[in-house]
Design a protein around this motif. Structure first.
Motif, PDB file in Angstrom:
ATOM      1  N   GLU A 122       0.761  38.855 -28.997  1.00  0.00           N
ATOM      2  CA  GLU A 122       0.657  37.528 -29.629  1.00  0.00           C
ATOM      3  C   GLU A 122      -0.798  37.092 -29.808  1.00  0.00           C
ATOM      4  N   ARG A 123      -1.734  37.937 -29.366  1.00  0.00           N
ATOM      5  CA  ARG A 123      -3.168  37.644 -29.491  1.00  0.00           C
ATOM      6  C   ARG A 123      -3.546  36.326 -28.791  1.00  0.00           C
ATOM      7  N   ILE A 124      -3.090  36.238 -27.539  1.00  0.00           N
ATOM      8  CA  ILE A 124      -3.398  35.075 -26.698  1.00  0.00           C
ATOM      9  C   ILE A 124      -4.389  35.503 -25.610  1.00  0.00           C
ATOM     10  N   PRO A 125      -5.594  34.983 -25.613  1.00  0.00           N
ATOM     11  CA  PRO A 125      -6.539  35.305 -24.543  1.00  0.00           C
ATOM     12  C   PRO A 125      -6.033  34.784 -23.184  1.00  0.00           C
ATOM     13  N   ILE A 126      -6.443  35.456 -22.134  1.00  0.00           N
ATOM     14  CA  ILE A 126      -6.030  35.092 -20.778  1.00  0.00           C
ATOM     15  C   ILE A 126      -7.270  34.789 -19.935  1.00  0.00           C
ATOM     16  N   ILE A 127      -7.219  33.682 -19.185  1.00  0.00           N
ATOM     17  CA  ILE A 127      -8.207  33.440 -18.134  1.00  0.00           C
ATOM     18  C   ILE A 127      -7.512  33.734 -16.819  1.00  0.00           C
ATOM     19  N   GLU A 128      -7.963  34.771 -16.134  1.00  0.00           N
ATOM     20  CA  GLU A 128      -7.394  35.130 -14.831  1.00  0.00           C
ATOM     21  C   GLU A 128      -8.322  34.615 -13.731  1.00  0.00           C
ATOM     22  N   ASP A 129      -7.832  33.645 -12.969  1.00  0.00           N
ATOM     23  CA  ASP A 129      -8.593  33.074 -11.855  1.00  0.00           C
ATOM     24  C   ASP A 129      -8.166  33.804 -10.580  1.00  0.00           C
ATOM     25  N   ASP A 130      -9.075  34.605 -10.042  1.00  0.00           N
ATOM     26  CA  ASP A 130      -8.732  35.467  -8.905  1.00  0.00           C
ATOM     27  C   ASP A 130      -9.452  35.015  -7.623  1.00  0.00           C
ATOM     28  N   ALA A 131      -9.520  33.707  -7.422  1.00  0.00           N
ATOM     29  CA  ALA A 131     -10.312  33.142  -6.329  1.00  0.00           C
ATOM     30  C   ALA A 131      -9.827  33.540  -4.943  1.00  0.00           C
ATOM     31  N   TYR A 132      -8.515  33.839  -4.799  1.00  0.00           N
ATOM     32  CA  TYR A 132      -7.945  34.046  -3.462  1.00  0.00           C
ATOM     33  C   TYR A 132      -7.612  35.503  -3.150  1.00  0.00           C
ATOM     34  N   ARG A 133      -7.972  36.436  -4.042  1.00  0.00           N
ATOM     35  CA  ARG A 133      -7.555  37.823  -3.887  1.00  0.00           C
ATOM     36  C   ARG A 133      -7.885  38.407  -2.528  1.00  0.00           C
ATOM     37  N   GLU A 134      -9.098  38.163  -2.041  1.00  0.00           N
ATOM     38  CA  GLU A 134      -9.525  38.805  -0.790  1.00  0.00           C
ATOM     39  C   GLU A 134      -8.882  38.199   0.446  1.00  0.00           C
ATOM     40  N   LEU A 135      -8.093  37.150   0.268  1.00  0.00           N
ATOM     41  CA  LEU A 135      -7.536  36.445   1.416  1.00  0.00           C
ATOM     42  C   LEU A 135      -6.083  36.835   1.672  1.00  0.00           C
ATOM     43  N   TRP A 136      -5.737  38.107   1.418  1.00  0.00           N
ATOM     44  CA  TRP A 136      -4.383  38.564   1.707  1.00  0.00           C
ATOM     45  C   TRP A 136      -4.224  38.736   3.223  1.00  0.00           C
ATOM     46  N   LEU A 137      -3.020  38.453   3.719  1.00  0.00           N
ATOM     47  CA  LEU A 137      -2.801  38.435   5.163  1.00  0.00           C
ATOM     48  C   LEU A 137      -1.819  39.496   5.648  1.00  0.00           C
ATOM     49  N   ASP A 138      -0.891  39.921   4.810  1.00  0.00           N
ATOM     50  CA  ASP A 138       0.130  40.882   5.231  1.00  0.00           C
ATOM     51  C   ASP A 138      -0.018  42.230   4.532  1.00  0.00           C
ATOM     52  N   LYS A 139      -0.237  42.194   3.247  1.00  0.00           N
ATOM     53  CA  LYS A 139      -0.460  43.424   2.493  1.00  0.00           C
ATOM     54  C   LYS A 139      -1.270  43.092   1.251  1.00  0.00           C
ATOM     55  N   GLU A 140      -1.958  44.078   0.705  1.00  0.00           N
ATOM     56  CA  GLU A 140      -2.784  43.847  -0.475  1.00  0.00           C
ATOM     57  C   GLU A 140      -1.908  43.472  -1.668  1.00  0.00           C
ATOM     58  N   PRO A 141      -2.345  42.519  -2.461  1.00  0.00           N
ATOM     59  CA  PRO A 141      -1.572  42.109  -3.637  1.00  0.00           C
ATOM     60  C   PRO A 141      -1.691  43.145  -4.748  1.00  0.00           C
ATOM     61  N   PRO A 142      -0.875  43.033  -5.799  1.00  0.00           N
ATOM     62  CA  PRO A 142      -1.008  43.944  -6.944  1.00  0.00           C
ATOM     63  C   PRO A 142      -2.390  43.832  -7.578  1.00  0.00           C
ATOM     64  N   PRO A 143      -2.812  44.858  -8.317  1.00  0.00           N
ATOM     65  CA  PRO A 143      -4.128  44.829  -8.974  1.00  0.00           C
ATOM     66  C   PRO A 143      -4.246  43.663  -9.945  1.00  0.00           C
ATOM     67  N   PRO A 144      -5.465  43.222 -10.209  1.00  0.00           N
ATOM     68  CA  PRO A 144      -5.660  42.111 -11.151  1.00  0.00           C
ATOM     69  C   PRO A 144      -5.173  42.463 -12.549  1.00  0.00           C
ATOM     70  N   LEU A 145      -4.860  41.458 -13.335  1.00  0.00           N
ATOM     71  CA  LEU A 145      -4.531  41.668 -14.740  1.00  0.00           C
ATOM     72  C   LEU A 145      -5.675  42.406 -15.435  1.00  0.00           C
ATOM     73  N   LYS A 146      -6.894  42.037 -15.079  1.00  0.00           N
ATOM     74  CA  LYS A 146      -8.079  42.614 -15.719  1.00  0.00           C
ATOM     75  C   LYS A 146      -8.143  44.129 -15.540  1.00  0.00           C
ATOM     76  N   SER A 147      -7.589  44.626 -14.446  1.00  0.00           N
ATOM     77  CA  SER A 147      -7.660  46.064 -14.183  1.00  0.00           C
ATOM     78  C   SER A 147      -6.844  46.872 -15.193  1.00  0.00           C
ATOM     79  N   LYS A 148      -5.886  46.217 -15.871  1.00  0.00           N
ATOM     80  CA  LYS A 148      -5.049  46.906 -16.865  1.00  0.00           C
ATOM     81  C   LYS A 148      -5.316  46.406 -18.283  1.00  0.00           C
ATOM     82  N   ASP A 149      -6.387  45.669 -18.431  1.00  0.00           N
ATOM     83  CA  ASP A 149      -6.729  45.093 -19.733  1.00  0.00           C
ATOM     84  C   ASP A 149      -7.429  46.139 -20.599  1.00  0.00           C
ATOM     85  N   LYS A 150      -6.740  46.635 -21.596  1.00  0.00           N
ATOM     86  CA  LYS A 150      -7.288  47.690 -22.457  1.00  0.00           C
ATOM     87  C   LYS A 150      -7.953  47.143 -23.718  1.00  0.00           C
ATOM     88  N   ASN A 151      -7.698  45.845 -24.001  1.00  0.00           N
ATOM     89  CA  ASN A 151      -8.160  45.305 -25.276  1.00  0.00           C
ATOM     90  C   ASN A 151      -9.205  44.194 -25.133  1.00  0.00           C
TER      91      ASN A 151
END
Length: 491
Positions: A287-316
């Motif tokens: 749909e050609r919609i830009p995304i702002i991914e706010d990843d402020a809390y990523r490093e604060l996981w407590l039980d297991k690592e979260p899935p990779p950021p959206l940016k890690s799979k951004d090909k375009n």
């Protein structure tokens, strides 16, 4: 609202009401309080001055009789004149008119009150989204600051995009999250908020549509609205954004953008699943919609690592990625980064130079040294353990005091527990009752403009003892409110 840091002297022979009159007249006549400013309510003044409400009423009546203040329906009591203008018959300059015509709109009244009360001594802050002073890494920062003092040659202005040293460091650091980006595509900013401001100023036109999660941290800000943007909500469930609502809320021109916090979302703590992330990337790309991914809390996981950021799979190059050190180290460090297409970063760096001529050179050096030294990763391990203890203790406290009056889910990272009350009541009234008891809460209606019955509870700031006392008092206020049936009050 005006700040009042004064109390009448009860040992003087001058009546208390007259002392209050003299104080307010002095603040007005000296220009400390401007014409158009709103006074605190009678109830608040009574508490501040530590006098009976009738004493406050008597003082305000005299000031009204002298033409200095006036009660306005729906607004409250405001300053309408000053003593100098009364003597000279000169109409005072109405600064309030200038304020109201400014581009940037003020915070919501509740948020303004929260910002004031956060610095009041003795206040238990149950919703504050930052790390406690007890969690500040004193020893680590001492090592880093000593090293910087020996190595830094000067603290002059950095390049428009920020310190090359820090951008190279962040470029390497992001690789562990499968984000491969050159330093030229990184802009150093004074926290994520500045990045959002730059985006709204630099790449969006007035009337653009920002799709935000419901509820969302962004709903508590007037930032985008001040620049003429429209906020459209997209619902979330336990898996993240409901993807079918993206297309439903999209405008049919190139003026729609999606803002998301997919990892330990603020305020709910939800982690978007990898499957849902893939769906969002596919839909927004199509749909050609830009995304702002706010990843402020990523490093604060407590039980297991979260899935990779959206940016890690951004090909375009569809995703602009926000990171910050404010949540993991210290809010006052004020260093964040924006990753995006190089032409966007070039443009926004130019705007940033017009805005502040660069983020603090010292803060940039501190963050670069922290990451390069390896101390940052060591510190994060300790921080996660300490936050996990706080989270588990807070969940136990909630079970003791809120079982039967609210529901909640166990967060697996970040700072927040999203508490949902079982019965409806006025959150504005609860907010007032709480701060009168020395308890500061973040009501859910500042994150969701609908009739939210949620509270954002933070386990990152208040001490465990404060959390115990604060949540116990809060639960008692809620139960009393249910009993008195303030659920029917619109307040």
């Amino acid at each position: 609202m005006l700040n009042v840091n004064w109390k009448p002297n009860k040992m003087l022979s001058i009546p208390l009401y007259q002392q209050i009159v003299n104080y307010i007249k002095t603040m007005i006549s000296t220009g400390e309080w401007d014409v158009g400013s709103k006074l605190p309510t009678q109830r608040e003044l009574s508490k501040i001055f530590e006098v009976n409400r009738s004493t406050v009423v008597e003082a305000l009546d005299e000031l009204k009789a002298e033409g200095l203040i006036e009660g306005k329906s729906g607004v409250g009591t405001v300053i309408v004149n000053n003593t100098w203008s009364l003597i000279t018959s000169i109409s005072p300059l109405k600064w309030q008119n200038y304020i109201q015509s400014g581009i940037q709109k003020p915070n919501l009244p509740t948020i303004q009150k929260i910002n004031q009360l956060e610095f009041k001594d003795g206040m238990i802050r149950l919703g504050t989204g930052e790390l406690s002073r007890d969690l500040y890494p004193h020893d680590m920062m001492k090592v880093i600051l000593n090293k910087i003092s020996e190595n830094v040659k000067d603290l002059g202005y950095e390049e428009p995009k920020g310190s090359l040293h820090l951008r190279e460091t962040i470029s390497k650091y992001l690789k562990k999250h499968n984000i491969s980006v050159s330093p030229s595509k990184i802009l150093i900013v004074s926290g994520s908020l500045q990045a959002l401001q730059l985006i709204s100023m630099g790449i969006l036109k007035s009337g653009s549509t920002i799709l935000v999660e419901k509820p969302s941290y962004l709903s508590s800000l007037n930032l985008f609205q001040s620049y003429g943007m429209n906020l459209n909500s997209v619902s979330i469930d336990n898996f993240g954004i409901k993807t079918n609502e993206i297309i439903k809320n999209k405008k049919n021109d190139n003026s729609t953008l999606l803002y998301t916090i997919p990892t330990f979302q603020n305020p709910t703590g939800i982690v978007m699943t990898e499957e849902r992330r893939n769906e969002i990337l596919e839909i927004c790309s199509k749909e050609r919609i830009p995304i702002i991914e706010d990843d402020a809390y990523r490093e604060l996981w407590l039980d297991k690592e979260p899935p990779p950021p959206l940016k890690s799979k951004d090909k375009n190059g569809n995703v602009m990625y926000l990171g910050t050190a404010s949540k993991s180290i210290a809010a006052g460090l004020r260093v964040g980064w924006l990753v995006g297409p190089e032409n966007v970063i070039e443009h926004l760096s130019d705007l940033k130079m017009q805005m502040d001529y660069g983020t603090s050179s010292l803060s940039q050096e501190v963050l670069a040294e922290l990451i390069d030294s390896g101390l940052y990763d060591e510190y994060l391990l300790q921080l996660r353990n300490r936050l996990k203890i706080r989270r588990d203790a807070t969940l136990n406290i909630l079970k003791r005091y809120f079982d039967g009056i609210a529901t909640w889910s166990k967060p697996h990272g970040g700072f927040y527990i999203w508490l949902k009350l079982k019965k409806s009541l006025s959150l504005n009234k609860l907010f007032e009752l709480s701060y009168e008891k020395g308890i500061l809460i973040n009501p859910g209606n500042i994150y969701d403009f609908s009739n939210s019955q949620n509270l954002r509870i933070s386990y990152s700031y208040a001490s465990l003892g404060e959390l115990e006392r604060g949540l116990k008092i809060l639960s008692e206020l809620i139960k009393k409110s249910y009993f008195n049936d303030i659920s029917k009050s619109s307040y």
